[in-house]
Design an enzyme around this catalytic site. Structure first.
Site, PDB file in Angstrom:
ATOM      1  N   HIS A  19       0.808  -1.219   0.000  1.00 21.46           N
ATOM      2  CA  HIS A  19       0.000   0.000   0.000  1.00 21.46           C
ATOM      3  C   HIS A  19       0.841   1.269   0.000  1.00 21.46           C
ATOM      4  O   HIS A  19       0.419   2.295  -0.534  1.00 21.46           O
ATOM      5  CB  HIS A  19      -0.972  -0.024   1.182  1.00 21.46           C
ATOM      6  CG  HIS A  19      -2.049  -1.049   1.024  1.00 21.46           C
ATOM      7  ND1 HIS A  19      -2.748  -1.588   2.085  1.00 21.46           N
ATOM      8  CD2 HIS A  19      -2.548  -1.655  -0.092  1.00 21.46           C
ATOM      9  CE1 HIS A  19      -3.622  -2.466   1.631  1.00 21.46           C
ATOM     10  NE2 HIS A  19      -3.523  -2.523   0.323  1.00 21.46           N
ATOM     11  N   HIS A  42      -8.412  -8.222  -8.136  1.00 21.26           N
ATOM     12  CA  HIS A  42      -8.832  -8.995  -6.961  1.00 21.26           C
ATOM     13  C   HIS A  42      -9.027  -7.995  -5.814  1.00 21.26           C
ATOM     14  O   HIS A  42      -8.151  -7.813  -4.967  1.00 21.26           O
ATOM     15  CB  HIS A  42      -7.786 -10.037  -6.575  1.00 21.26           C
ATOM     16  CG  HIS A  42      -7.503 -11.039  -7.663  1.00 21.26           C
ATOM     17  ND1 HIS A  42      -6.742 -10.735  -8.774  1.00 21.26           N
ATOM     18  CD2 HIS A  42      -7.893 -12.334  -7.807  1.00 21.26           C
ATOM     19  CE1 HIS A  42      -6.666 -11.811  -9.551  1.00 21.26           C
ATOM     20  NE2 HIS A  42      -7.353 -12.789  -8.992  1.00 21.26           N
ATOM     21  N   SER A  99      -6.892  -1.825  -0.974  1.00 21.89           N
ATOM     22  CA  SER A  99      -6.397  -1.018  -2.086  1.00 21.89           C
ATOM     23  C   SER A  99      -7.495  -0.256  -2.825  1.00 21.89           C
ATOM     24  O   SER A  99      -7.227   0.870  -3.291  1.00 21.89           O
ATOM     25  CB  SER A  99      -5.590  -1.896  -3.053  1.00 21.89           C
ATOM     26  OG  SER A  99      -6.194  -3.139  -3.267  1.00 21.89           O
ATOM     27  N   GLU A 117     -14.135  -8.755  -8.138  1.00 20.80           N
ATOM     28  CA  GLU A 117     -14.056  -9.604  -6.943  1.00 20.80           C
ATOM     29  C   GLU A 117     -15.044 -10.752  -7.114  1.00 20.80           C
ATOM     30  O   GLU A 117     -16.239 -10.528  -7.275  1.00 20.80           O
ATOM     31  CB  GLU A 117     -14.368  -8.812  -5.674  1.00 20.80           C
ATOM     32  CG  GLU A 117     -14.400  -9.653  -4.415  1.00 20.80           C
ATOM     33  CD  GLU A 117     -13.135 -10.477  -4.207  1.00 20.80           C
ATOM     34  OE1 GLU A 117     -13.270 -11.704  -4.011  1.00 20.80           O
ATOM     35  OE2 GLU A 117     -12.027  -9.899  -4.266  1.00 20.80           O
ATOM     36  N   ASP A 139     -13.820 -13.267 -13.135  1.00 25.90           N
ATOM     37  CA  ASP A 139     -12.371 -13.435 -13.081  1.00 25.90           C
ATOM     38  C   ASP A 139     -11.695 -12.098 -13.394  1.00 25.90           C
ATOM     39  O   ASP A 139     -11.948 -11.479 -14.438  1.00 25.90           O
ATOM     40  CB  ASP A 139     -11.946 -14.502 -14.088  1.00 25.90           C
ATOM     41  CG  ASP A 139     -10.460 -14.776 -14.066  1.00 25.90           C
ATOM     42  OD1 ASP A 139      -9.691 -13.925 -14.561  1.00 25.90           O
ATOM     43  OD2 ASP A 139     -10.057 -15.837 -13.555  1.00 25.90           O
ATOM     44  N   GLY A 140     -10.846 -11.661 -12.492  1.00 22.99           N
ATOM     45  CA  GLY A 140     -10.235 -10.354 -12.644  1.00 22.99           C
ATOM     46  C   GLY A 140      -9.294 -10.241 -13.829  1.00 22.99           C
ATOM     47  O   GLY A 140      -9.175  -9.166 -14.442  1.00 22.99           O
ATOM     48  N   ASP A 160      -3.575  -8.481  -7.727  1.00 19.91           N
ATOM     49  CA  ASP A 160      -3.295  -8.824  -6.327  1.00 19.91           C
ATOM     50  C   ASP A 160      -4.057 -10.090  -5.931  1.00 19.91           C
ATOM     51  O   ASP A 160      -4.926 -10.063  -5.064  1.00 19.91           O
ATOM     52  CB  ASP A 160      -3.698  -7.633  -5.441  1.00 19.91           C
ATOM     53  CG  ASP A 160      -3.400  -7.877  -3.978  1.00 19.91           C
ATOM     54  OD1 ASP A 160      -2.622  -8.781  -3.659  1.00 19.91           O
ATOM     55  OD2 ASP A 160      -3.980  -7.145  -3.139  1.00 19.91           O
TER      56      ASP A 160
END
Length: 258
Positions: A19, A42, A99, A117, A139-140, A160
């Protein structure tokens, strides 16, 4: 494969590393008046209660963000400090932003955000705090690849995953190669855990070979508790904004002193 919930790990030392770099990169991007896009593959739930049962069970935040703040790791002018203050003022002193809400602090009118997500409960929680973004329950990697290059064209992608799906280590270099070809001006950032068996190394080495100008930031830290598997955090950033290498070096020195 959808069992991971970051509430148990929010604010840990890996989050501090990730971060601090994310906030620094976004602050740099937002310095220019041109609009930007933020994409996350994600996203998690976006907001975490460090006084909650999950965080208290592991104690990782006490060894992470609480320790970092009490030890002065984040100077007053640090972009992550600004994001933390904004979230705490809105949601309470015990809250910690994922994030998406860190990104939200730096996004301006005219900017866009896209968050994926898959976990149903995490997605539902994210919807409560991420009204600034378009959400995707898919699916990201597929979402990001379909959006890239985004509108606005300037911007950042954060990848991520939880790495519950072990095949992620093998497929990520290919996904990133495709997206980097389509979006050669985008800041593409990948977070990955460092485990004792160094399973990240082949992936990270492959990425470094394919993208020689990228930033590879890796830090090590003691396990948060006996038996905890993560011993470090990595960020690989294609097209790192000016100043991000300096922040990575600063963080590396702090982590090396642990």
């Amino acid at each position: 494969m959808l069992s991971y919930q970051h509430a148990y790990h929010a604010g840990n030392l890996a989050d501090v590393h990730k971060h601090a770099l994310l906030a620094t990169a976004l602050a740099r991007l937002a310095e220019k008046p041109k609009p930007l896009s933020y994409i996350e593959t994600h996203a998690g739930r976006g907001l975490y209660d460090l006084s909650g049962a999950e965080a208290q069970k592991t104690g990782e935040a006490a060894h992470g963000i609480a320790r970092a703040e009490s030890s002065g790791w984040l100077p007053p002018q640090h972009p992550l400090n600004a994001a933390l203050a904004s979230v705490r003022a809105r949601f309470g002193a015990d809250c910690y932003p994922g994030s998406p809400l860190i990104a939200a602090h730096f996004l301006r009118p005219g900017d866009s955000a896209h968050l994926a997500e898959l976990h149903p409960a995490e997605h539902a929680a994210l919807a409560q705090v991420a009204g600034f973004a378009r959400l995707y329950a898919q699916d990201g990697f597929v979402m990001a690849n379909a959006l890239i290059p985004p509108t606005p064209r300037r911007g950042m992608l954060l990848i991520d995953p939880s790495y519950e799906i072990k095949a992620d280590y093998d497929r990520i270099p290919g996904w990133i190669a495709r997206m980097a070809r389509k979006w050669n001006v985008g800041v593409i950032a990948l977070w990955y855990p460092i485990l004792p068996d160094a399973r990240h190394r082949a992936m990270a080495d492959s990425l470094a070979t394919a993208h020689p100008g990228a930033l590879r930031s890796e830090v090590r830290f003691p396990p948060a508790r006996a038996g905890h598997g993560m011993v470090g955090s990595g960020m690989f950033v294609i097209n790192p904004p000016y100043g991000l290498e300096d922040e990575a070096a600063r963080l590396a020195a702090l982590f090396a002193a642990l």
